[in-house]
Design an enzyme around this catalytic site. Structure first.
Site, PDB file in Angstrom:
ATOM      1  CG  PHE A 135      -1.755  -1.140   1.470  1.00 25.57           C
ATOM      2  CD1 PHE A 135      -3.044  -1.177   0.969  1.00 25.57           C
ATOM      3  CD2 PHE A 135      -1.293  -2.227   2.199  1.00 25.57           C
ATOM      4  CE1 PHE A 135      -3.858  -2.281   1.190  1.00 25.57           C
ATOM      5  CE2 PHE A 135      -2.093  -3.326   2.427  1.00 25.57           C
ATOM      6  CZ  PHE A 135      -3.380  -3.360   1.916  1.00 25.57           C
ATOM      7  CG  ASP A 136       1.126   5.867  -1.705  1.00 25.32           C
ATOM      8  OD1 ASP A 136       2.238   6.056  -1.174  1.00 25.32           O
ATOM      9  OD2 ASP A 136       0.416   6.794  -2.137  1.00 25.32           O
ATOM     10  N   GLY A 137       0.933   5.231   1.198  1.00 26.03           N
ATOM     11  CA  GLY A 137       0.442   5.801   2.445  1.00 26.03           C
ATOM     12  C   GLY A 137      -0.603   6.879   2.243  1.00 26.03           C
TER      13      GLY A 137
END
Length: 300
Positions: free
Chosen positions: A162-164
Site C-alpha cells: 500500500f501507498d500511504g
C-alpha cells in the site's frame, strides 16, 4: 456488514478483473451489446483465461483451507453482464475450482451499488467510474491495471502493498505538499509527529487484513502487508505512530524518499500494490499487479 457474513473478509471483484475478457469486450465496443451477448453465449463452454486478479483470488480463497470452521474469506463476483451472458464466467469459475458462490449480474448497469449491500471490504474492477463510485460510498476500491509481469499462484503468502497518503491515510498531508511544497510538508509532519493521521479509504481493509493475520502465529500467516511510501525521515515518525494508534501491524515498511517503487515492489514480491498516483502505478505495473486508487488531491 450483513449478519450472514459475520467476521469474514469480503472482497468483491468484477468479471473483467478476474478473467481476461479483452476479446469479448472488443466485440462489445465494435459491434454493440447484442453481438457481445451472442459472442458470450456461443462460447459459454470455452474456459476464460485468468485475469489480473486471478492469482490473488486463488491465494485469498486458499486461506480458508488453513482455518477450521466457517470460511473466513468470501469473494463475490460483481458484473455488468446479465445472468445469461455471465454463464460463461461462472462456468470458468467452476473449471478453476474457485469457491465463489455469490454474484450480482447487473445487466449493463454499474454493479458498484451492491458493494455496500454485501458489506465488502474491497472492490476491484477494471472500470474506473465504478471504482470512483465505490470510493465515494466509503468502500476501499481500485482500478486494476494491466501488469507487464503477471504473478502466478506459487503457494507463497499473499502479499499486499500500500501507498500511504490518500490510500491508507487521508490526503491532508499530501494537500500541503501539493500546494506549499516539500519543505512545508516536512515541517508539518515534524510538528504533527505525535498526532495520528486520519484514515484513508483503505484503512478499514487493512484493519480487516490485520484481524485475519492475528488468527495465525507470527511466522505462519498466509498474508503479509507492506507500506511502500515516497516519505522519508523525518516524515516517517508520524506514519509509525499512526499505525501504532490504530493498533494495526504492518509487516514491512519502505520509506523511499521519492525513489521509483517498481523495483522495490518486485523485490518484496507483491501480489498487488495500491497507489493513488497514476505515475507510480505505471511504474509499479511493470513489475507487479497494480490497483489505481482514484482518491485525493492527486486525482482532482
Amino acid at each position: 456488514m450483513p449478519s450472514g457474513f459475520g467476521n469474514k473478509l469480503v472482497i468483491a471483484i468484477s468479471s473483467r478483473a478476474l478473467f481476461n475478457l479483452d476479446d469479448s469486450h472488443q466485440v462489445y465496443q465494435d459491434e454493440g451489446l447484442a453481438a457481445y451477448a451472442q459472442y458470450q453465449i456461443d462460447r459459454e463452454d470455452e474456459v476464460l483465461k485468468p485475469g489480473e486478479a486471478f492469482p490473488m483470488v486463488q491465494k485469498l480463497l486458499r486461506i480458508n483451507d488453513r482455518l477450521e470452521g466457517e470460511p473466513r474469506v468470501e469473494v463475490l463476483l460483481l458484473s455488468r453482464n446479465s445472468a445469461d451472458t455471465g454463464l460463461r464466467v461462472f462456468n470458468s469459475i467452476e473449471h478453476y475450482g474457485l469457491k465463489i458462490t455469490r454474484a450480482a449480474f447487473s445487466g449493463g448497469e454499474s454493479p458498484y451499488r451492491y458493494v455496500s449491500a454485501f458489506g465488502c471490504h474491497l472492490f476491484l474492477s477494471t472500470d474506473a467510474e465504478d471504482v470512483r463510485s465505490a470510493l465515494e460510498n466509503g468502500v476501499a476500491a481500485a482500478t486494476l491495471m494491466s501488469s507487464s509481469s503477471p504473478q502466478g499462484d506459487d503457494g507463497s503468502p499473499l502479499k499486499f502493498a500500500f501507498d500511504g497518503d490518500a490510500v491508507l491515510f487521508s490526503d491532508e498531508s499530501e494537500q500541503i505538499y501539493k500546494s506549499r511544497g516539500l519543505e512545508a510538508f516536512t515541517e508539518n509532519e515534524k510538528s504533527s509527529a505525535k498526532q495520528p493521521m486520519t484514515g484513508g479509504p483503505f484503512k478499514a481493509f487493512l484493519s480487516a487484513l490485520h484481524g485475519l493475520q492475528t488468527e495465525f502465529g507470527p511466522t505462519e500467516s498466509p498474508i503479509r502487508t507492506a507500506l511502500v511510501t515516497a516519505r522519508s525521515a523525518p516524515a516517517h515518525e508520524r506514519v509509525i505512530r499512526t499505525l501504532r494508534a490504530w493498533n494495526i501491524r504492518i509487516d514491512e515498511s519502505l520509506f523511499l524518499g521519492g525513489l521509483e517503487k517498481g523495483e522495490f515492489l518486485k523485490a518484496y514480491g507483491a501480489d498487488v500494490f495500491f497507489d493513488d498516483q497514476k505515475l507510480h502505478c505505471d511504474s509499479a505495473g511493470q513489475h507487479v499487479a497494480t490497483g489505481h486508487v482514484p482518491h485525493g488531491v492527486a486525482n482532482n
